[in-house]
Design a protein around this motif. Structure first.
Motif, PDB file in Angstrom:
ATOM      1  N   SER A  30       0.832  -1.212   0.000  1.00 14.82           N
ATOM      2  CA  SER A  30       0.000   0.000   0.000  1.00 14.82           C
ATOM      3  C   SER A  30       0.862   1.255   0.000  1.00 14.82           C
ATOM      4  O   SER A  30       0.588   2.212  -0.732  1.00 14.82           O
ATOM      5  CB  SER A  30      -0.913   0.011   1.230  1.00 14.82           C
ATOM      6  OG  SER A  30      -1.808  -1.057   1.187  1.00 14.82           O
ATOM      7  N   LYS A  33       2.466   1.712  -3.444  1.00 15.88           N
ATOM      8  CA  LYS A  33       1.508   2.200  -4.432  1.00 15.88           C
ATOM      9  C   LYS A  33       1.265   3.690  -4.263  1.00 15.88           C
ATOM     10  O   LYS A  33       1.198   4.431  -5.252  1.00 15.88           O
ATOM     11  CB  LYS A  33       0.179   1.444  -4.306  1.00 15.88           C
ATOM     12  CG  LYS A  33       0.224   0.051  -4.873  1.00 15.88           C
ATOM     13  CD  LYS A  33      -1.135  -0.614  -4.736  1.00 15.88           C
ATOM     14  CE  LYS A  33      -1.130  -2.015  -5.295  1.00 15.88           C
ATOM     15  NZ  LYS A  33      -2.424  -2.678  -5.108  1.00 15.88           N
ATOM     16  N   ILE A  34       1.163   4.147  -3.024  1.00 17.14           N
ATOM     17  CA  ILE A  34       0.955   5.582  -2.774  1.00 17.14           C
ATOM     18  C   ILE A  34       2.167   6.373  -3.248  1.00 17.14           C
ATOM     19  O   ILE A  34       2.036   7.404  -3.917  1.00 17.14           O
ATOM     20  CB  ILE A  34       0.690   5.831  -1.276  1.00 17.14           C
ATOM     21  CG1 ILE A  34      -0.677   5.265  -0.892  1.00 17.14           C
ATOM     22  CG2 ILE A  34       0.767   7.316  -0.949  1.00 17.14           C
ATOM     23  CD1 ILE A  34      -0.920   5.204   0.600  1.00 17.14           C
ATOM     24  N   ASN A  35       3.366   5.881  -2.939  1.00 11.24           N
ATOM     25  CA  ASN A  35       4.590   6.587  -3.325  1.00 11.24           C
ATOM     26  C   ASN A  35       4.804   6.590  -4.834  1.00 11.24           C
ATOM     27  O   ASN A  35       5.306   7.559  -5.387  1.00 11.24           O
ATOM     28  CB  ASN A  35       5.805   5.975  -2.617  1.00 11.24           C
ATOM     29  CG  ASN A  35       5.810   6.280  -1.138  1.00 11.24           C
ATOM     30  OD1 ASN A  35       5.128   7.185  -0.676  1.00 11.24           O
ATOM     31  ND2 ASN A  35       6.565   5.510  -0.396  1.00 11.24           N
ATOM     32  N   ILE A  36       4.421   5.522  -5.502  1.00 12.80           N
ATOM     33  CA  ILE A  36       4.568   5.462  -6.960  1.00 12.80           C
ATOM     34  C   ILE A  36       3.565   6.394  -7.634  1.00 12.80           C
ATOM     35  O   ILE A  36       3.894   7.093  -8.583  1.00 12.80           O
ATOM     36  CB  ILE A  36       4.403   4.009  -7.455  1.00 12.80           C
ATOM     37  CG1 ILE A  36       5.613   3.191  -7.043  1.00 12.80           C
ATOM     38  CG2 ILE A  36       4.199   3.963  -8.962  1.00 12.80           C
ATOM     39  CD1 ILE A  36       5.454   1.693  -7.239  1.00 12.80           C
ATOM     40  N   SER A  37       2.341   6.437  -7.112  1.00 16.49           N
ATOM     41  CA  SER A  37       1.312   7.258  -7.740  1.00 16.49           C
ATOM     42  C   SER A  37       1.519   8.744  -7.456  1.00 16.49           C
ATOM     43  O   SER A  37       1.077   9.583  -8.226  1.00 16.49           O
ATOM     44  CB  SER A  37      -0.073   6.818  -7.274  1.00 16.49           C
ATOM     45  OG  SER A  37      -0.249   7.087  -5.901  1.00 16.49           O
ATOM     46  N   ASN A  38       2.163   9.075  -6.343  1.00 16.51           N
ATOM     47  CA  ASN A  38       2.358  10.475  -5.993  1.00 16.51           C
ATOM     48  C   ASN A  38       3.723  10.636  -5.338  1.00 16.51           C
ATOM     49  O   ASN A  38       3.827  10.804  -4.125  1.00 16.51           O
ATOM     50  CB  ASN A  38       1.231  10.919  -5.033  1.00 16.51           C
ATOM     51  CG  ASN A  38       1.162  12.422  -4.937  1.00 16.51           C
ATOM     52  OD1 ASN A  38       2.031  13.126  -5.457  1.00 16.51           O
ATOM     53  ND2 ASN A  38       0.173  12.934  -4.254  1.00 16.51           N
ATOM     54  N   PRO A  39       4.793  10.631  -6.125  1.00 13.53           N
ATOM     55  CA  PRO A  39       6.151  10.656  -5.558  1.00 13.53           C
ATOM     56  C   PRO A  39       6.503  11.955  -4.814  1.00 13.53           C
ATOM     57  O   PRO A  39       7.402  11.964  -3.990  1.00 13.53           O
ATOM     58  CB  PRO A  39       7.058  10.465  -6.756  1.00 13.53           C
ATOM     59  CG  PRO A  39       6.239  10.798  -7.935  1.00 13.53           C
ATOM     60  CD  PRO A  39       4.806  10.540  -7.562  1.00 13.53           C
TER      61      PRO A  39
END
Length: 44
Positions: A30, A33-39
């Motif tokens: 999780s 995914k958050i870091n990839i979608s909003n670096p």
């Protein structure tokens, strides 16, 4: 028929360990995914 919930005798040590690892991996995925979608808002 498959019963749901905690077994009457409890889980074995391996089942408990697997459950903990599963929760940890879910959390890690999780966060990734958050870091990839909003670096720009990545939290370490």
């Amino acid at each position: 028929m498959i019963s749901h919930g905690r077994p009457k005798d409890g889980y074995s040590d391996y089942e408990n360990l697997f459950h903990i690892l599963h929760l940890e991996l879910d959390t890690a995925i999780s966060i990734l995914k958050i870091n990839i979608s909003n670096p720009t808002k990545a939290k370490i």
